[in-house]
Design a protein around this motif. Structure first.
Motif, PDB file in Angstrom:
ATOM      1  N   ASN A 280      56.486 -95.009 -78.699  1.00 14.48           N
ATOM      2  CA  ASN A 280      57.657 -95.173 -77.853  1.00 14.48           C
ATOM      3  C   ASN A 280      57.959 -93.909 -77.074  1.00 14.48           C
ATOM      4  O   ASN A 280      58.426 -93.972 -75.944  1.00 14.48           O
ATOM      5  N   VAL A 281      57.745 -92.768 -77.680  1.00 11.08           N
ATOM      6  CA  VAL A 281      58.045 -91.510 -77.004  1.00 11.08           C
ATOM      7  C   VAL A 281      57.030 -91.211 -75.917  1.00 11.08           C
ATOM      8  O   VAL A 281      57.362 -90.792 -74.823  1.00 11.08           O
ATOM      9  N   ASN A 282      55.748 -91.412 -76.216  1.00  8.57           N
ATOM     10  CA  ASN A 282      54.693 -91.037 -75.278  1.00  8.57           C
ATOM     11  C   ASN A 282      53.711 -92.204 -75.184  1.00  8.57           C
ATOM     12  O   ASN A 282      52.689 -92.221 -75.854  1.00  8.57           O
ATOM     13  N   LYS A 283      54.035 -93.198 -74.372  1.00  4.38           N
ATOM     14  CA  LYS A 283      53.175 -94.381 -74.266  1.00  4.38           C
ATOM     15  C   LYS A 283      51.860 -94.064 -73.559  1.00  4.38           C
ATOM     16  O   LYS A 283      50.820 -94.614 -73.899  1.00  4.38           O
ATOM     17  N   GLY A 284      51.913 -93.155 -72.593  1.00  9.16           N
ATOM     18  CA  GLY A 284      50.677 -92.827 -71.889  1.00  9.16           C
ATOM     19  C   GLY A 284      49.655 -92.178 -72.799  1.00  9.16           C
ATOM     20  O   GLY A 284      48.467 -92.510 -72.748  1.00  9.16           O
ATOM     21  N   LYS A 285      50.119 -91.288 -73.663  1.00  7.01           N
ATOM     22  CA  LYS A 285      49.202 -90.623 -74.579  1.00  7.01           C
ATOM     23  C   LYS A 285      48.644 -91.608 -75.589  1.00  7.01           C
ATOM     24  O   LYS A 285      47.458 -91.566 -75.932  1.00  7.01           O
ATOM     25  N   LYS A 286      49.494 -92.539 -76.048  1.00  6.88           N
ATOM     26  CA  LYS A 286      49.048 -93.541 -77.006  1.00  6.88           C
ATOM     27  C   LYS A 286      48.004 -94.461 -76.390  1.00  6.88           C
ATOM     28  O   LYS A 286      47.020 -94.832 -77.033  1.00  6.88           O
ATOM     29  N   ARG A 287      48.207 -94.843 -75.119  1.00  2.51           N
ATOM     30  CA  ARG A 287      47.255 -95.719 -74.449  1.00  2.51           C
ATOM     31  C   ARG A 287      45.898 -95.023 -74.287  1.00  2.51           C
ATOM     32  O   ARG A 287      44.833 -95.622 -74.473  1.00  2.51           O
ATOM     33  N   LYS A 288      45.962 -93.731 -73.974  1.00  2.00           N
ATOM     34  CA  LYS A 288      44.720 -92.974 -73.812  1.00  2.00           C
ATOM     35  C   LYS A 288      43.968 -92.863 -75.137  1.00  2.00           C
ATOM     36  O   LYS A 288      42.742 -93.018 -75.185  1.00  2.00           O
ATOM     37  N   MET A 289      44.690 -92.638 -76.201  1.00  2.09           N
ATOM     38  CA  MET A 289      44.047 -92.532 -77.505  1.00  2.09           C
ATOM     39  C   MET A 289      43.448 -93.866 -77.927  1.00  2.09           C
ATOM     40  O   MET A 289      42.380 -93.907 -78.552  1.00  2.09           O
ATOM     41  N   ARG A 290      44.107 -94.980 -77.563  1.00  3.22           N
ATOM     42  CA  ARG A 290      43.579 -96.292 -77.905  1.00  3.22           C
ATOM     43  C   ARG A 290      42.273 -96.573 -77.168  1.00  3.22           C
ATOM     44  O   ARG A 290      41.338 -97.139 -77.733  1.00  3.22           O
ATOM     45  N   LEU A 291      42.200 -96.143 -75.913  1.00  4.09           N
ATOM     46  CA  LEU A 291      40.964 -96.315 -75.159  1.00  4.09           C
ATOM     47  C   LEU A 291      39.822 -95.481 -75.751  1.00  4.09           C
ATOM     48  O   LEU A 291      38.676 -95.940 -75.820  1.00  4.09           O
ATOM     49  N   ILE A 292      40.147 -94.282 -76.167  1.00  3.12           N
ATOM     50  CA  ILE A 292      39.116 -93.434 -76.772  1.00  3.12           C
ATOM     51  C   ILE A 292      38.617 -94.052 -78.070  1.00  3.12           C
ATOM     52  O   ILE A 292      37.412 -94.064 -78.363  1.00  3.12           O
ATOM     53  N   GLU A 293      39.538 -94.603 -78.865  1.00  4.78           N
ATOM     54  CA  GLU A 293      39.157 -95.221 -80.117  1.00  4.78           C
ATOM     55  C   GLU A 293      38.299 -96.468 -79.866  1.00  4.78           C
ATOM     56  O   GLU A 293      37.331 -96.726 -80.596  1.00  4.78           O
ATOM     57  N   LYS A 294      38.612 -97.218 -78.817  1.00  5.70           N
ATOM     58  CA  LYS A 294      37.828 -98.409 -78.496  1.00  5.70           C
ATOM     59  C   LYS A 294      36.416 -98.038 -78.067  1.00  5.70           C
ATOM     60  O   LYS A 294      35.432 -98.663 -78.486  1.00  5.70           O
ATOM     61  N   ALA A 295      36.284 -96.994 -77.269  1.00 13.00           N
ATOM     62  CA  ALA A 295      34.957 -96.546 -76.851  1.00 13.00           C
ATOM     63  C   ALA A 295      34.165 -96.008 -78.044  1.00 13.00           C
ATOM     64  O   ALA A 295      32.943 -96.205 -78.135  1.00 13.00           O
ATOM     65  N   ARG A 296      34.847 -95.339 -78.948  1.00 17.08           N
ATOM     66  CA  ARG A 296      34.151 -94.818 -80.124  1.00 17.08           C
ATOM     67  C   ARG A 296      33.606 -95.957 -80.980  1.00 17.08           C
ATOM     68  O   ARG A 296      32.476 -95.901 -81.470  1.00 17.08           O
ATOM     69  N   LYS A 297      34.420 -97.010 -81.193  1.00 15.94           N
ATOM     70  CA  LYS A 297      33.963 -98.149 -81.986  1.00 15.94           C
ATOM     71  C   LYS A 297      32.801 -98.875 -81.318  1.00 15.94           C
ATOM     72  O   LYS A 297      31.862 -99.316 -81.987  1.00 15.94           O
ATOM     73  N   LYS A 298      32.861 -98.968 -80.008  1.00 22.24           N
ATOM     74  CA  LYS A 298      31.774 -99.640 -79.291  1.00 22.24           C
ATOM     75  C   LYS A 298      30.476 -98.858 -79.447  1.00 22.24           C
ATOM     76  O   LYS A 298      29.395 -99.439 -79.663  1.00 22.24           O
ATOM     77  N   LYS A 299      30.570 -97.549 -79.355  1.00 15.81           N
ATOM     78  CA  LYS A 299      29.382 -96.701 -79.515  1.00 15.81           C
ATOM     79  C   LYS A 299      28.855 -96.782 -80.939  1.00 15.81           C
ATOM     80  O   LYS A 299      27.635 -96.824 -81.168  1.00 15.81           O
ATOM     81  N   LEU A 300      29.762 -96.824 -81.905  1.00 19.11           N
ATOM     82  CA  LEU A 300      29.365 -96.921 -83.300  1.00 19.11           C
ATOM     83  C   LEU A 300      28.683 -98.248 -83.577  1.00 19.11           C
ATOM     84  O   LEU A 300      27.669 -98.312 -84.279  1.00 19.11           O
ATOM     85  N   ARG A 301      29.218 -99.335 -82.997  1.00 18.70           N
ATOM     86  CA  ARG A 301      28.624-100.651 -83.197  1.00 18.70           C
ATOM     87  C   ARG A 301      27.221-100.720 -82.596  1.00 18.70           C
ATOM     88  O   ARG A 301      26.313-101.296 -83.190  1.00 18.70           O
ATOM     89  N   ARG A 302      27.024-100.068 -81.443  1.00 12.52           N
ATOM     90  CA  ARG A 302      25.707-100.061 -80.812  1.00 12.52           C
ATOM     91  C   ARG A 302      24.692 -99.295 -81.674  1.00 12.52           C
ATOM     92  O   ARG A 302      23.530 -99.717 -81.824  1.00 12.52           O
ATOM     93  N   LYS A 303      25.118 -98.188 -82.267  1.00 15.09           N
ATOM     94  CA  LYS A 303      24.205 -97.414 -83.117  1.00 15.09           C
ATOM     95  C   LYS A 303      23.829 -98.182 -84.376  1.00 15.09           C
ATOM     96  O   LYS A 303      22.694 -98.131 -84.845  1.00 15.09           O
ATOM     97  N   ARG A 304      24.795 -98.934 -84.920  1.00 18.08           N
ATOM     98  CA  ARG A 304      24.501 -99.710 -86.128  1.00 18.08           C
ATOM     99  C   ARG A 304      23.500-100.803 -85.828  1.00 18.08           C
ATOM    100  O   ARG A 304      22.592-101.077 -86.625  1.00 18.08           O
ATOM    101  N   GLU A 305      23.656-101.454 -84.687  1.00 17.12           N
ATOM    102  CA  GLU A 305      22.709-102.517 -84.333  1.00 17.12           C
ATOM    103  C   GLU A 305      21.311-101.967 -84.135  1.00 17.12           C
ATOM    104  O   GLU A 305      20.325-102.556 -84.571  1.00 17.12           O
TER     105      GLU A 305
END
Length: 983
Positions: A280-305
């Protein structure tokens, strides 16, 4: 002449932290050195190795084996305390404000500026690099204190920005930093609290601020669903769970995890860290962190496959996770292969252990931190030091007024509140058992150890507050007397290193001191115009020698019988002669035209030699009243003189750096030693020239002969003490008395970067500095009524004395009295070694019951453990036979070994039988080698006397108990028997 530095006496406590190596062994910083004080044996020794600055912080491993000391510049030394050896050196990239070992001793944490660094402890595995940096955490301000959790997983650090931060040693998934705030002054101490039922369970924390506030923080563990989801995420089996973002609160009594204002935080001393609130205090920072986490999971899933297609294990290392800069996710396949890789040598054992701990790590960041209680010391002054004992739940706080308080937590019950000093207490520490408290006051140089249960002092020591001017050995080399600019005369025990008496009758600086024959009296001269004699049996001043007109004395001498006392003056240039028996002034010898800085009686004749700044040395016949009988002229001012023990040579040092050797009987100059280049070394901060071209300090202010007269020691305003061979007039060795770069004259080269228009940076006074040593070193500088001079203490040697036995010598320096003793470990005699002098042959001889051969071989090998085993293997009836076969050359080694065994062996009667048979078999040889064996015999006598005193008290108590038991009435008959007789 193999001498090594063995002890430091008279040095005051100048600041730094105190540490306990064991329940009875205290480690304390003495300037740039560290001293180990054994309170049980009443001994004090200095550890080998010296810092290049004042020791500021110390930490001891939980088992008491390793000790890490750090100076003010961030240079660290690692010692083995039990063996008293220097192991490693480390240099931090800044001053260290806090340091502590982990509870298991495998790691240590150090606060370096705004950083909290976690290092691996050396000594646990073979490695090329002794120190290895594992983790680095960043705080917002300078770290002031820190503490480890009982499970070695978490570190809590207090900072100057009034908050406490929690850091995890492991890389945890979904980690969020924890901050405890609410204090209004910098944090002085912070400590974890644990549950009594579970040794490694953290229940909260205590934080102490400088303004006298104590906060009790309580921790409530997160729900089982949150912890289970975190474990699943750590094992790599699922994605980010929804429950993780539920609640992470650090709340007070009013906020309850909701949003709060700045006023609420100040009132409730509360900080709330909730992921929803952050969003609630910093929505922009939270949105940016969520995008980074999504990209990290996608990269991790590709390495596992890709890894599954190839049939290999998948690992992801050093991937960033929101809320933490250092986090990693390890798959379950990697955890299964850790043991296999460790056996093959591919995995670091410590890293593997950390990975195992990570799975069972407690999540202090997932839960609720709540401020339970707020306490205040109410002392109207600041808290300067504190210490906490977790097992007894006791807290001690030292205040700026010299008062300390002992409190029982969590009730905050004041057990003791006492004043022990006039200035602030700079350091406080509990021992392991919690019965003893150690306090240090830097401004007064005091060290106190207090037993709080019985309210008694265990130790009270205070070194010389200012520089030591003079030092003297007793005739038996057991005592050492020192005089300093603080107007005090102290007498020390040379074997234990403790001061047992202090005389304060002088009203000005003590300039000279000597012992009279018989060890029963010590005489001192002072600038207050008096010469005083003190009785060492009753500890009182029984003679005071004065002059008709006020004068200042700077030198002192006494004849062999101790009946005549002579003192040289600073202002009248005369020599005064008194009678010890009557205290009357017998004569005043005139003839010098300058201050009389040197006086010495001939060891064989009734002649008195005096040296003065008038470039002359005069011989006087004091007893016949003939006055001056001969004069030795020099080209420069004479600074010091000394007689050779046989009285056939007189050494004089002059201002040009030369040592002139005279024949006093013939009045002929025999040799001259040019020592100007030998003593040169070290550049002062104010010097405009280099150390090689500077002319200041290139002269010897004090000289002394060894006991055999073959060697000559000389020292002055330099960092070196020179040892010369008298017959060859060559320099044998130079002893460097200090490596402390904060002293002037230690550096050979100066750094031009430290030079400014206002002068050197080290000579500019910093008013904002909290370092205690600036206050200490600035006292006594300048004239009364004037401002304090911004000068630095120069390294120098004011007095040298060699013990009558020749096995040790003492130097009065700017840091205290340095004692150098004979290093027996460096003495190597190849003629004593043979192919059969091995531990195997000694074991074979003991098995074959050849006890005499085994003892002699062990004495030739000089291994203490083997000597002890061979001695204890001798039957009691064969001791007299084996003692006769001991060669005379090994009597000293055998007596020294027996003296060392008396402290720790239960076979007291057995060793006493050994001592008796040695005296019976080699009594004449011991009398013939009296000078060589006298120190060992006196040390053996002292050990036996101490054991006799201990056993006599125990035997007396048992005797009284047996008398009481024997005097008790007999056991009454059984009650049924009594009834039968009555019927």
């Amino acid at each position: 002449m193999q001498y090594k530095e063995s002890n430091l006496l008279g040095a005051p406590f100048r600041g730094g932290s105190l540490a306990w190596a064991s329940p009875t062994q205290l480690l304390l910083p003495l300037g740039s050195r560290v001293a180990l004080t054994d309170l049980k044996l009443s001994e004090s020794n200095t550890l080998p190795g010296q810092h290049s600055g004042y020791v500021a912080r110390m930490a001891v491993s939980p088992d008491g084996t390793l000790m890490l000391s750090v100076d003010t510049k961030g240079r660290a030394l690692l010692f083995n305390v039990r063996r008293r050896r220097l192991l490693h050196r480390l240099r931090f990239k800044g001053p260290v404000s806090a340091i502590k070992f982990s509870p298991d001793g495998s790691m240590f944490a150090a606060g370096v500026g705004k950083l909290v660094q976690v290092w691996r402890t050396p000594g646990y595995r073979r490695q090329f690099c002794a120190f290895h940096l594992l983790k680095t955490f960043v705080a917002q301000d300078t770290v002031t204190c820190l503490d480890w959790s009982p499970d070695n997983d978490w570190i809590i650090a207090g900072t100057r920005d009034l908050v406490c931060k929690l850091f995890c040693v492991h890389r945890l998934p979904a980690y969020h930093p924890v901050t405890l705030s609410g204090h209004r002054d910098p944090i002085v101490g912070v400590y974890f609290t644990k549950d009594d039922s579970s040794l490694n369970s953290v229940t909260g924390a205590y934080s102490v601020s400088r303004d006298g506030a104590l906060f009790h923080w309580q921790f409530q563990q997160a729900s089982p669903e949150v912890l289970a989801s975190l474990e699943a995420l750590a094992a790599g089996g699922s994605e980010e769970p929804e429950v993780v973002a539920d609640t992470v609160r650090i709340a007070g009594s009013k906020t309850n995890g909701t949003n709060f204002s700045k006023d609420d935080a100040d009132d409730d001393f509360t900080v709330v860290l909730n992921p929803e609130d952050e969003e609630n205090v910093n929505k922009g920072k939270k949105r940016k962190m969520r995008l980074i986490e999504k990209a990290r999971k996608k990269k991790l899933r590709r390495k596992r496959e890709e890894a599954e297609d190839e049939g290999k294990a998948t690992t992801t290392l050093d991937e960033e996770t929101p809320g933490s800069g250092e986090e990693a996710v390890v798959t379950g396949k990697q955890e299964q292969d850790v043991s296999e890789q460790q056996e093959r040598g591919f995995v670091d054992p410590l890293k593997a252990e950390l990975q195992e701990r990570k799975l069972s790590c407690s999540r202090l960041d997932k839960g609720r931190w709540e401020l339970s209680k707020k306490h205040f010391f109410l002392q109207k002054t600041s808290v300067t030091s504190c210490s906490y004992h977790p097992r007894l739940n006791l807290l001690v706080a030292g205040f700026a007024t010299g008062t300390f308080g002992l409190y029982q937590l969590p009730e905050f019950t004041c057990l003791h509140l006492l004043s022990i000093s006039r200035d602030k207490i700079t350091s406080a520490a509990f021992n392991e058992t919690g019965n003893w408290l150690a306090f240090g006051c830097a401004k007064l140089g005091q060290l106190l150890v207090w037993e709080w249960r019985s309210e008694t002092y265990v130790l009270k020591q205070q070194g010389h507050y200012f520089d030591v001017n003079c030092v003297a050995y007793s005739p038996d080399s057991q005592l050492l007397a020192t005089g300093a600019d603080d107007n005090k005369l102290k007498v020390w025990n040379n074997s234990t290193g403790f001061c047992f008496v202090t005389f304060t009758e002088h009203t000005n600086a003590v300039t000279a001191v000597l012992f009279l024959s018989g060890n029963r009296a010590v005489v001192s001269a002072s600038l207050d115009g008096t010469v005083r004699a003190f009785d060492l049996m009753r500890y009182r001043n029984f003679r005071t020698f004065t002059t008709p007109a006020p004068t200042q004395f700077i030198s002192l001498a006494a004849d062999q019988s101790g009946e005549v006392i002579c003192a040289g003056s600073l202002d009248t240039f005369q020599i005064y002669v008194w009678s010890m028996k009557t205290g009357r002034l017998l004569d005043m010898l005139s003839g010098h035209d300058g201050p009389v800085y040197g006086l010495a009686f001939s060891p064989t004749d009734e002649l008195l030699a005096s040296s003065s700044w008038d470039k002359s040395v005069r011989l006087w016949d004091v007893f016949k009243g003939k006055g001056g009988i001969e004069t030795f002229s020099h080209t420069h001012e004479v600074l010091a003189l000394a007689y050779r023990p046989d009285g056939k040579q007189l050494a004089c040092s002059t201002l040009d750096g030369s040592i002139h050797l005279w024949d006093p009987l013939e009045g002929v100059l025999t040799f001259t030693i040019e020592g100007r280049r030998d003593i040169a070394g070290g550049r002062l901060m104010s010097d405009r020239r280099t150390a090689a071209n500077s002319s200041s300090g290139k002269a010897f202010n004090t000289i002394a002969y060894t006991a055999d007269g073959r060697y000559l020691l000389a020292g002055g305003t330099s960092k070196y003490i020179c040892l010369y061979d008298v017959s060859e007039q060559v320099l044998l060795r130079r002893f460097q008395i200090s490596y402390d770069m904060s002293l002037d004259g230690v550096r050979d080269m100066l750094n031009s970067k430290n030079m400014t228009d206002a002068g050197p940076l080290d000579m500019i006074d910093d008013d904002d500095s909290d370092d205690e040593r600036f206050d200490f070193m600035g006292k006594g500088q300048g004239l009364p009524g004037t401002a304090k001079k911004n000068t630095r203490t120069s390294v120098r040697t004011k007095c040298l004395q060699i013990s009558p036995t020749g096995r040790s010598w003492a130097a009065a320096t700017c840091e205290g009295v340095l004692v150098f003793s004979m290093d027996d470990d460096l003495i190597f005699d190849p003629t004593d070694l043979d192919v059969d002098v091995t531990p195997e042959f000694i074991e074979e001889a003991m098995l074959n019951k050849q006890h005499a051969r085994a003892v002699v071989l062990s004495l030739r090998l000089k291994e203490i453990s083997i000597i002890r085993r061979s001695i204890e293997a001798v039957p009691l009836n064969d001791i007299s036979t084996v003692a006769r076969f001991i060669p005379l050359t090994y009597l000293g080694t055998l007596l020294g070994a027996i003296n060392g065994f008396l402290e720790s062996t239960p076979h007291l009667e057995f060793l006493l039988e050994w001592c008796q048979e040695i005296c019976v078999a080699h009594g004449r040889a011991i009398l013939a080698k009296n000078k060589q064996l006298l120190p060992l015999l006196r040390s053996l006598q002292k050990s036996l006397t101490r054991l006799h005193e201990d056993l006599s008290s125990v035997c007396s108590a048992n005797q009284y108990l047996l008398q009481y038991v024997c005097s008790a009435p007999a056991v009454a008959p059984d009650l049924p028997q009594l009834r039968l007789t009555s019927q």
